[in-house]
Design a protein around this motif. Structure first.
Motif, PDB file in Angstrom:
ATOM      1  N   ARG A   1       0.845  -1.216   0.003  1.00  0.00           N
ATOM      2  CA  ARG A   1       0.081   0.064  -0.123  1.00  0.00           C
ATOM      3  C   ARG A   1       0.849   1.137   0.015  1.00  0.00           C
ATOM      4  O   ARG A   1       1.913   1.151   0.794  1.00  0.00           O
ATOM      5  N   LEU A   2       0.351   2.213  -0.629  1.00  0.00           N
ATOM      6  CA  LEU A   2       1.078   3.499  -0.720  1.00  0.00           C
ATOM      7  C   LEU A   2       0.157   4.607  -0.628  1.00  0.00           C
ATOM      8  O   LEU A   2      -0.726   4.682  -1.590  1.00  0.00           O
ATOM      9  N   ALA A   3       0.184   5.818   0.096  1.00  0.00           N
ATOM     10  CA  ALA A   3      -0.649   6.755   0.156  1.00  0.00           C
ATOM     11  C   ALA A   3       0.099   8.132   0.205  1.00  0.00           C
ATOM     12  O   ALA A   3       1.373   8.166   0.062  1.00  0.00           O
ATOM     13  N   SER A   4      -0.631   9.374   0.264  1.00  0.00           N
ATOM     14  CA  SER A   4       0.191  10.444   0.380  1.00  0.00           C
ATOM     15  C   SER A   4       1.034  10.618   1.344  1.00  0.00           C
ATOM     16  O   SER A   4       2.218  11.116   1.569  1.00  0.00           O
ATOM     17  N   ARG A   5       0.782  10.014   2.619  1.00  0.00           N
ATOM     18  CA  ARG A   5       1.568  10.015   4.022  1.00  0.00           C
ATOM     19  C   ARG A   5       1.865   8.524   4.292  1.00  0.00           C
ATOM     20  O   ARG A   5       0.780   7.741   4.599  1.00  0.00           O
ATOM     21  N   GLY A   6       3.032   8.272   4.745  1.00  0.00           N
ATOM     22  CA  GLY A   6       3.403   7.007   5.415  1.00  0.00           C
ATOM     23  C   GLY A   6       2.867   6.850   6.756  1.00  0.00           C
ATOM     24  O   GLY A   6       2.709   7.748   7.452  1.00  0.00           O
ATOM     25  N   ARG A   7       2.511   5.687   7.008  1.00  0.00           N
ATOM     26  CA  ARG A   7       2.092   5.114   8.393  1.00  0.00           C
ATOM     27  C   ARG A   7       1.774   3.654   8.496  1.00  0.00           C
ATOM     28  O   ARG A   7       2.287   3.026   7.435  1.00  0.00           O
ATOM     29  N   ASP A   8       1.343   3.259   9.484  1.00  0.00           N
ATOM     30  CA  ASP A   8       1.210   1.788   9.854  1.00  0.00           C
ATOM     31  C   ASP A   8       0.019   1.590  10.360  1.00  0.00           C
ATOM     32  O   ASP A   8      -0.801   2.194  11.027  1.00  0.00           O
ATOM     33  N   ASP A   9      -0.493   0.364   9.945  1.00  0.00           N
ATOM     34  CA  ASP A   9      -1.901  -0.200  10.562  1.00  0.00           C
ATOM     35  C   ASP A   9      -1.762  -1.696  10.898  1.00  0.00           C
ATOM     36  O   ASP A   9      -0.514  -2.015  11.144  1.00  0.00           O
ATOM     37  N   GLU A  10      -2.698  -2.408  11.412  1.00  0.00           N
ATOM     38  CA  GLU A  10      -3.059  -3.852  11.787  1.00  0.00           C
ATOM     39  C   GLU A  10      -2.257  -4.788  10.555  1.00  0.00           C
ATOM     40  O   GLU A  10      -1.703  -5.693  10.856  1.00  0.00           O
ATOM     41  N   ARG A  11      -2.234  -4.156   9.311  1.00  0.00           N
ATOM     42  CA  ARG A  11      -1.383  -4.928   8.287  1.00  0.00           C
ATOM     43  C   ARG A  11       0.172  -4.776   8.016  1.00  0.00           C
ATOM     44  O   ARG A  11       0.620  -5.382   7.277  1.00  0.00           O
ATOM     45  N   GLY A  12       0.466  -3.705   8.769  1.00  0.00           N
ATOM     46  CA  GLY A  12       1.736  -3.500   8.539  1.00  0.00           C
ATOM     47  C   GLY A  12       2.016  -1.879   7.954  1.00  0.00           C
ATOM     48  O   GLY A  12       1.108  -0.969   8.314  1.00  0.00           O
ATOM     49  N   ARG A  13       3.115  -1.908   7.072  1.00  0.00           N
ATOM     50  CA  ARG A  13       3.231  -0.458   6.598  1.00  0.00           C
ATOM     51  C   ARG A  13       2.484   0.061   5.414  1.00  0.00           C
ATOM     52  O   ARG A  13       2.324  -0.789   4.487  1.00  0.00           O
ATOM     53  N   ILE A  14       2.138   1.250   5.440  1.00  0.00           N
ATOM     54  CA  ILE A  14       1.663   2.031   4.357  1.00  0.00           C
ATOM     55  C   ILE A  14       2.657   3.044   3.993  1.00  0.00           C
ATOM     56  O   ILE A  14       2.891   3.932   4.669  1.00  0.00           O
TER      57      ILE A  14
ATOM     58  N   GLY B   1       4.670   6.066   2.101  1.00  0.00           N
ATOM     59  CA  GLY B   1       4.294   7.521   1.840  1.00  0.00           C
ATOM     60  C   GLY B   1       4.505   7.819   0.519  1.00  0.00           C
ATOM     61  O   GLY B   1       5.434   6.848  -0.449  1.00  0.00           O
ATOM     62  N   ILE B   2       4.454   8.954  -0.186  1.00  0.00           N
ATOM     63  CA  ILE B   2       4.528   9.090  -1.540  1.00  0.00           C
ATOM     64  C   ILE B   2       6.026   9.312  -1.953  1.00  0.00           C
ATOM     65  O   ILE B   2       6.455   9.176  -2.859  1.00  0.00           O
ATOM     66  N   GLU B   3       6.842   9.935  -1.044  1.00  0.00           N
ATOM     67  CA  GLU B   3       8.427   9.801  -1.114  1.00  0.00           C
ATOM     68  C   GLU B   3       8.935   8.461  -1.376  1.00  0.00           C
ATOM     69  O   GLU B   3       9.988   8.291  -1.786  1.00  0.00           O
ATOM     70  N   ASP B   4       8.154   7.329  -1.065  1.00  0.00           N
ATOM     71  CA  ASP B   4       8.684   6.018  -1.214  1.00  0.00           C
ATOM     72  C   ASP B   4       8.273   5.591  -2.978  1.00  0.00           C
ATOM     73  O   ASP B   4       8.523   4.528  -3.154  1.00  0.00           O
ATOM     74  N   LEU B   5       7.825   6.370  -3.494  1.00  0.00           N
ATOM     75  CA  LEU B   5       7.062   5.758  -4.718  1.00  0.00           C
ATOM     76  C   LEU B   5       7.790   5.201  -5.732  1.00  0.00           C
ATOM     77  O   LEU B   5       7.893   4.022  -6.241  1.00  0.00           O
TER      78      LEU B   5
END
Length: 315
Positions: free
Chosen positions: A166-179, A181-185
């Protein structure tokens, strides 16, 4: 709104009789069927639903009217702020189209991976081409955009034994792990076999899928765009797919509709559907439920859901 609702009926405008029949407005509603053409049936509305898939400029039909809430039938609202009459609130249709759009995205991935579009063409010539095709299982899939549509796509991909990032506008973590951020695109693009784009269209995402984006994808990778056409640079996409280096499955294009003589139509490995992500039988009942909910909230003097533009009620 509660005092207003108590003194008179709530004035609701819907764009078609079909939608009006599905909504079945409760008591206390004065219903108008108006598709933004012809004579305006009232000079004031508490809730207006525009026609589906209309251009934002259609909202200019509301100029000079007293309109409380505009309830869109779409999730995206690019271009609306520039034409929304002063004083209007605007709500999008979050919760209506995610399931259907995710179904289509998954179907396009399967069709592209397993060569179904080739089999359809081969039927015209009776060609029996049973060479091995790519699976969806075990593929690494990058979701660029992790809103309602992205989450719905993820939920359908995981049972197919895919490896989803998953990749979104900002990086974060949830129950499935890492989301991410756009800087990692660009780091993530090169690691995935399939890239699914479902971001909203805005200044930051217009031509997000450009030459640099596509160049970062590995040879043979599949791009799936269920966002908006201008999220991708059509010329850059044509260059990469016409060489056969990349494949694409596009529910949206720029321009749209795509002209019948546009070269994208005939590029091998490019599958195009005509912006039908939300256009399924699931739409009408879900849209009707959302409108009924908004009517109930307005009658109760409460804030509508899905508010994305306009004033917000005070305390």
């Amino acid at each position: 709104m509660s005092a207003l609702a108590a003194s008179r009926k709530l004035r609701v405008s819907l764009p078609s009789q079909e939608l009006a029949d599905a909504v079945e407005p409760p008591a206390g509603v004065e219903l108008f069927v108006w598709d933004f053409t012809g004579e305006v049936p009232s000079d004031a509305f508490d809730l207006v639903v525009p026609p589906y898939m209309g251009k934002p400029d259609a909202l200019t039909a509301l100029a000079g009217l007293d309109v409380g809430l505009v309830q869109s039938q779409s999730i995206g609202y690019d271009g609306v702020a520039a034409v929304l009459p002063a004083g209007c609130r605007f709500a999008n249709a979050a919760g209506v189209h995610e399931t259907s759009t995710a179904e289509l995205a998954l179907g396009m991935m399967i069709a592209s991976q397993r060569g179904i579009e080739d089999f359809v063409r081969n039927a015209a010539t009776g060609t029996w081409d049973n060479r091995q095709r790519s699976s969806l299982a075990d593929r690494r899939v990058l979701l660029v955009g992790y809103g309602g549509v992205g989450k719905a796509i993820e939920a359908r991909l995981l049972p197919f034994e895919t490896d989803v990032t998953r990749l979104a506008s900002r990086g974060r973590d949830d129950e499935r792990g890492r989301i991410y951020g756009i800087e990692d695109l660009y780091e993530q693009l090169q690691l995935h076999d399939i890239v699914v784009v479902s971001v909203p269209l805005g200044e930051q995402t217009r031509h997000l899928v450009d030459g640099k984006f596509l160049a970062a994808m590995p040879d043979g990778a599949l791009l799936v765009n269920v966002a908006r056409g201008p999220v991708a640079d059509t010329d850059a996409l044509l260059r990469e797919t016409s060489t056969g280096r990349l494949r694409a499955a596009l529910d949206v294009t720029d321009p749209e509709p795509l002209p019948r003589d546009h070269p994208l139509w005939t590029v091998p490995g490019v599958l195009i559907t005509p912006h039908v992500g939300g256009a399924s039988t699931a739409m009408l009942p879900r849209m009707a439920r959302l409108i009924r909910k908004q009517i109930g909230l307005l009658q109760a003097g409460e804030e509508p859901v899905n508010m994305v533009l306009g004033r917000v009620a005070g305390p």
